[in-house]
Design a protein around this motif. Structure first.
Motif, PDB file in Angstrom:
ATOM      1  N   UNK A   1       0.834  -1.200   0.000  1.00  0.00           N
ATOM      2  CA  UNK A   1       0.000   0.000   0.000  1.00  0.00           C
ATOM      3  C   UNK A   1       0.864   1.243   0.000  1.00  0.00           C
ATOM      4  N   UNK A   2       0.318   2.305  -0.527  1.00  0.00           N
ATOM      5  CA  UNK A   2       0.964   3.622  -0.443  1.00  0.00           C
ATOM      6  C   UNK A   2       0.386   4.441   0.699  1.00  0.00           C
ATOM      7  N   UNK A   3      -0.673   3.909   1.346  1.00  0.00           N
ATOM      8  CA  UNK A   3      -1.404   4.675   2.354  1.00  0.00           C
ATOM      9  C   UNK A   3      -1.030   4.199   3.752  1.00  0.00           C
ATOM     10  N   UNK A   4      -0.666   5.131   4.622  1.00  0.00           N
ATOM     11  CA  UNK A   4      -0.336   4.778   6.012  1.00  0.00           C
ATOM     12  C   UNK A   4      -1.561   4.801   6.916  1.00  0.00           C
ATOM     13  N   UNK A   5      -2.649   5.466   6.480  1.00  0.00           N
ATOM     14  CA  UNK A   5      -3.897   5.450   7.244  1.00  0.00           C
ATOM     15  C   UNK A   5      -5.057   5.225   6.290  1.00  0.00           C
ATOM     16  N   UNK A   6      -6.294   5.215   6.809  1.00  0.00           N
ATOM     17  CA  UNK A   6      -7.451   4.988   5.955  1.00  0.00           C
ATOM     18  C   UNK A   6      -8.341   6.223   5.923  1.00  0.00           C
ATOM     19  N   UNK A   7      -9.537   6.087   5.353  1.00  0.00           N
ATOM     20  CA  UNK A   7     -10.411   7.257   5.195  1.00  0.00           C
ATOM     21  C   UNK A   7     -10.855   7.820   6.537  1.00  0.00           C
ATOM     22  N   UNK A   8     -10.856   6.986   7.583  1.00  0.00           N
ATOM     23  CA  UNK A   8     -11.234   7.427   8.926  1.00  0.00           C
ATOM     24  C   UNK A   8     -10.076   8.056   9.687  1.00  0.00           C
ATOM     25  N   UNK A   9      -8.867   7.959   9.134  1.00  0.00           N
ATOM     26  CA  UNK A   9      -7.688   8.393   9.869  1.00  0.00           C
ATOM     27  C   UNK A   9      -7.098   7.309  10.739  1.00  0.00           C
ATOM     28  N   UNK A  10      -7.626   6.079  10.630  1.00  0.00           N
ATOM     29  CA  UNK A  10      -7.082   4.959  11.396  1.00  0.00           C
ATOM     30  C   UNK A  10      -5.827   4.419  10.715  1.00  0.00           C
ATOM     31  N   UNK A  11      -4.842   3.948  11.481  1.00  0.00           N
ATOM     32  CA  UNK A  11      -3.603   3.430  10.870  1.00  0.00           C
ATOM     33  C   UNK A  11      -3.865   2.108  10.151  1.00  0.00           C
ATOM     34  N   UNK A  12      -3.183   1.909   9.026  1.00  0.00           N
ATOM     35  CA  UNK A  12      -3.326   0.659   8.278  1.00  0.00           C
ATOM     36  C   UNK A  12      -2.404  -0.440   8.820  1.00  0.00           C
ATOM     37  N   UNK A  13      -1.276  -0.069   9.380  1.00  0.00           N
ATOM     38  CA  UNK A  13      -0.366  -1.075   9.910  1.00  0.00           C
ATOM     39  C   UNK A  13       0.276  -1.885   8.803  1.00  0.00           C
ATOM     40  N   UNK A  14       0.730  -3.087   9.162  1.00  0.00           N
ATOM     41  CA  UNK A  14       1.461  -3.904   8.197  1.00  0.00           C
ATOM     42  C   UNK A  14       0.597  -4.822   7.373  1.00  0.00           C
ATOM     43  N   UNK A  15      -0.710  -4.843   7.616  1.00  0.00           N
ATOM     44  CA  UNK A  15      -1.624  -5.716   6.869  1.00  0.00           C
ATOM     45  C   UNK A  15      -2.737  -4.879   6.272  1.00  0.00           C
ATOM     46  N   UNK A  16      -2.493  -4.210   5.173  1.00  0.00           N
ATOM     47  CA  UNK A  16      -3.474  -3.267   4.626  1.00  0.00           C
ATOM     48  C   UNK A  16      -4.681  -3.977   4.031  1.00  0.00           C
ATOM     49  N   UNK A  17      -5.874  -3.421   4.314  1.00  0.00           N
ATOM     50  CA  UNK A  17      -7.105  -3.906   3.709  1.00  0.00           C
ATOM     51  C   UNK A  17      -7.290  -3.263   2.346  1.00  0.00           C
ATOM     52  N   UNK A  18      -8.089  -3.927   1.525  1.00  0.00           N
ATOM     53  CA  UNK A  18      -8.458  -3.349   0.241  1.00  0.00           C
ATOM     54  C   UNK A  18      -9.611  -2.369   0.458  1.00  0.00           C
ATOM     55  N   UNK A  19      -9.602  -1.266  -0.279  1.00  0.00           N
ATOM     56  CA  UNK A  19     -10.624  -0.241  -0.138  1.00  0.00           C
ATOM     57  C   UNK A  19     -10.183   0.888   0.768  1.00  0.00           C
ATOM     58  N   UNK A  20     -11.085   1.822   0.998  1.00  0.00           N
ATOM     59  CA  UNK A  20     -10.749   3.029   1.759  1.00  0.00           C
ATOM     60  C   UNK A  20     -10.758   2.811   3.258  1.00  0.00           C
ATOM     61  N   UNK A  21     -11.447   1.757   3.712  1.00  0.00           N
ATOM     62  CA  UNK A  21     -11.651   1.551   5.149  1.00  0.00           C
ATOM     63  C   UNK A  21     -10.810   0.388   5.647  1.00  0.00           C
ATOM     64  N   UNK A  22      -9.949   0.647   6.628  1.00  0.00           N
ATOM     65  CA  UNK A  22      -9.192  -0.394   7.311  1.00  0.00           C
ATOM     66  C   UNK A  22      -9.990  -0.836   8.535  1.00  0.00           C
ATOM     67  N   UNK A  23     -10.254  -2.126   8.666  1.00  0.00           N
ATOM     68  CA  UNK A  23     -11.003  -2.628   9.814  1.00  0.00           C
ATOM     69  C   UNK A  23     -10.076  -2.640  11.024  1.00  0.00           C
ATOM     70  N   UNK A  24     -10.347  -1.765  12.000  1.00  0.00           N
ATOM     71  CA  UNK A  24      -9.470  -1.636  13.169  1.00  0.00           C
ATOM     72  C   UNK A  24     -10.224  -1.703  14.487  1.00  0.00           C
TER      73      UNK A  24
END
Length: 708
Positions: free
Chosen positions: A438-461
């Protein structure tokens, strides 16, 4: 008891010394016209403030030319935020450095072609490091929508437009424009843009925001547009028109807007963390991409109406085209976007190919880790081998032109409606986690993506979102909407009880004069009553009540009278044709004993630097006049007038000597002058004499203020 005459106070050279936080001996200059502002500019030093008196400011060209410092800017602000209303052809020019304009309300005015409501430039000198905040521009429209002028024009460098509201622009011209001097590093944030009607001619030039122009295609701007709410911004297809390099469009919400965020010229823009919510409105759209180096990531698109035939449209370019044309596309990344229930394909891979000399396919484009849930639509539209697909997932009708090796077509919807109303994945959903990188360090909510990025704008955290779709409560001025005092409110009116005259005049010296009568249910439980006798045909030969008035601003005011009569021979009185004149124009009241509002003449107030005399004359016997409102709005109805009078009565008190619903140093000056001159208006104890007890009583009342 007669009310205290409002005295003329020239404020252009009168400053109130105060101590502001972090500012030693800063001075506030209270001003009531552009001329007073101009005369005060030479006295301003860093930390000073120009305080615009509440009221209507008509046809005022304000040139705010000064130089503050980063620690001590110079401020031009409303006395009460939202209650300085500028109209006519009023406008402001800023020039200098470290200036702040705040709390103003432009409403109902119109300018000539080529002008600017707020311009960060005066003459040839721009403003730098300056701010427009907590300000509204509403319905500032000319008679013809073809008249082209601009609402906010940013010149210079490092300026900010924040926490403002811009509503109902219906004419050619842009709401907020970045003009010249690159890089400029302006910031446009936390503003509310709403109800921009569509150009009926379908022409260009009705953008909500425009950054640069085709002449700036090779230049860098570094402008940031963030955390703004755009609601029903329909002027043209380009809600935002980005026409220069390296700009940032992030954390904005586009709600039911019939247009798109358009990267029209330039290069290197970032479109990040925005919410595009169409609510199935026809013509609502997503992002149009033209030219090289752009990044479009972490955006959420839902129920858009297919403005360009695709949610994200990648445009074909021209070979050696003009600056006003379409640059060829290369090095573009579209990543981690979520697309839900939108009309049209998710991506158009070669929009406009073959038209307007566009023959160059987008190349060097990467579509990475996007999540699509639009079961009635295809993933891709238009053939283009210059696009790399990687780690995308789609619950769609088909791939369309998407590369099957880079898109996983799902049999079930990976999203479900969350508590906040957005469509989100959950643990166990396809795509959680699935992205290889991923090129994104966070998601649309501002939550961190970490080392296991989800597909789409929302990272389940499971974390509480830092960002969310914006609402009107999140943006714009803190005082907007001003429901308690609308642009027809008490703050911009002159209101008085008819019995609170300054003088009674007996032109024929017959001893027959108006009287003050106690009437239960009347405003302040008293009225001005006409004496007995036959009808007078001239208002200057019988008793006259005279009032010395101070108006909040220059302009035109309509007189409204709360009055009553009891028969056909007791239902009229006289008002003046102009301020300062004898009362010669008849006003007819009710004749059934019921108090009712009557509209009188309209009066022009040329200046607030002097008091204005207003006279009421006897025409028929027994007529009772309760209260008078002089207001800029010529069309107020009885309910509005009742509300204004009630608000004014509720917010006046004995310490409010000039009856403007606030207690300030003007009231102290007026009380002391009445006390020194023996005016019974200073008899606060009501015992018929003026003494030390009245002065002590005033001090106590002044300390308490009104509404305590």
């Amino acid at each position: 008891m007669p009310r205290l005459s409002a005295l003329s106070l020239s404020l252009s050279g009168c400053a109130a010394l105060h101590a502001a936080s972090g500012v030693a001996f800063a001075t506030e200059y209270v001003v009531s016209s552009a001329a007073e502002i101009q005369s005060t500019l030479g006295d301003l030093v860093p930390g000073d403030a120009l305080v615009l008196s509440d009221g209507i400011w008509t046809d005022q060209l304000i040139r705010f030319i000064a130089t503050g410092t980063e620690a001590n800017p110079i401020t031009l602000r409303a006395q009460t935020p939202g209650r300085v209303v500028l109209n006519g052809d009023s406008r402001i020019e800023l020039s200098g450095a470290h200036l702040v304009v705040e709390g103003l309300r432009f409403e109902g005015g119109a300018l000539a072609a080529g002008q600017h409501v707020v311009r960060f430039k005066s003459g040839s000198t721009p403003a730098r490091n300056s701010v427009l905040r907590d300000t509204a521009i509403i319905d500032y429209n000319p008679d013809s929508e073809l008249t082209r002028y601009f609402w906010v024009s940013l010149h210079g460098t490092d300026n900010v437009v924040e926490n403002c509201v811009f509503q109902n622009q219906f004419h050619s011209g842009v709401v907020v424009t970045v003009w010249d001097e690159f890089p400029n590093r302006h910031i446009i944030r936390n503003n509310y843009f709403l109800d921009m009607p569509e150009d009926p001619q379908g022409a260009n030039g009705w953008e909500t925001i425009r950054i640069g122009s085709s002449a700036n295609v090779d230049l860098i701007s570094n402008t940031v547009v963030e955390s703004n709410l755009f609601e029903r911004c329909d002027g043209e297809i380009e809600i935002i028109s980005s026409k220069t390099g390296d700009c940032f469009y992030r954390y904005n919400t586009f709600l039911e807007c019939k247009g798109t965020l358009t990267l029209r010229h330039g290069f290197g823009a970032e479109v990040q963390g925005n919410f595009f919510l169409g609510n199935n409105r026809d013509g609502s759209g997503g992002v149009r991409v033209v030219g090289p180096g752009h990044r479009v990531w972490n955006n959420y698109f839902e129920k858009l109406g297919g403005r360009t035939g695709a949610v994200i449209a990648l445009y074909a370019g021209e070979i050696d085209g003009p600056d006003s044309g379409y640059l060829a596309m290369d090095d573009v990344v579209v990543a981690h976007n979520t697309i839900v229930d939108c009309e049209g394909a998710a991506f158009d891979l070669a929009s406009g190919l073959g038209t307007s000399n566009r023959t160059v396919l987008p190349m060097g484009v990467t579509l990475l880790a996007n999540l699509i849930s639009s079961p009635a639509e295809d993933v891709g539209r238009s053939t283009n081998n210059g696009v790399t697909w990687l780690d995308n997932m789609a619950y769609a009708s088909g791939l369309g032109t998407a590369d099957a090796s880079g898109v996983s077509l799902l049999g079930n919807d990976p999203l479900s409606v969350a508590a906040d109303g957005l469509e989100r994945p959950t643990n166990g959903s396809p795509g959680v986690p699935s992205a290889q990188f991923t090129l994104a360090t966070d998601d649309m909510d501002g939550d961190p993506r970490g080392g296991s990025p989800d597909i789409g704008a929302d990272q389940v955290t499971g974390l509480t979102p830092v960002r969310a779709p914006l609402t009107p409560d999140d943006v714009g001025p803190s005082w907007y909407p001003l429901n308690d005092v609308p642009p027809g409110g008490a703050a911009i009116a002159t209101i008085f009880e008819a019995e609170d005259f300054d003088h009674l005049i007996d032109p024929d010296n017959d001893g027959v004069e108006f009287t003050i009568e106690t009437i239960a249910g009347a405003s302040n439980d008293a009225v001005l009553k006409s004496p007995d006798g036959s009808r007078s045909d001239s208002g200057d030969d019988e008793t006259i009540a005279s009032y010395e008035l101070r108006f909040p601003a220059a302009g035109d005011y309509t007189a409204y009278y709360l009055a009553r009569g009891f028969s056909g021979s007791s239902d009229s009185f006289f008002e003046p044709s102009v301020l300062g004149a004898a009362p010669t124009d008849a006003v007819t009241t009710s004749s059934n004993g019921v108090f009712a509002w009557e509209r009188g003449n309209r009066y022009t107030v040329a200046s607030t630097s002097t008091t204005s005399e207003f006279r009421i004359g006897r025409r028929e016997q027994d007529t009772e006049i309760d209260a008078v409102i002089l207001h800029p709005d010529d069309g107020l109805d009885a309910l509005e007038l009742d509300a204004l009078l009630g608000d004014w009565v509720a917010n006046t008190c004995d310490a409010d000597v000039d009856r403007n619903t606030s207690v300030d140093f003007f009231d102290t000056i007026l009380f002391l002058e009445a006390f020194d001159s023996g005016d019974l208006a200073a008899d606060l104890s009501g015992d018929g004499s003026i003494n030390r007890s009245d002065a002590l009583r005033y001090l106590v009342l002044n300390e308490a203020g009104c509404g305590e």
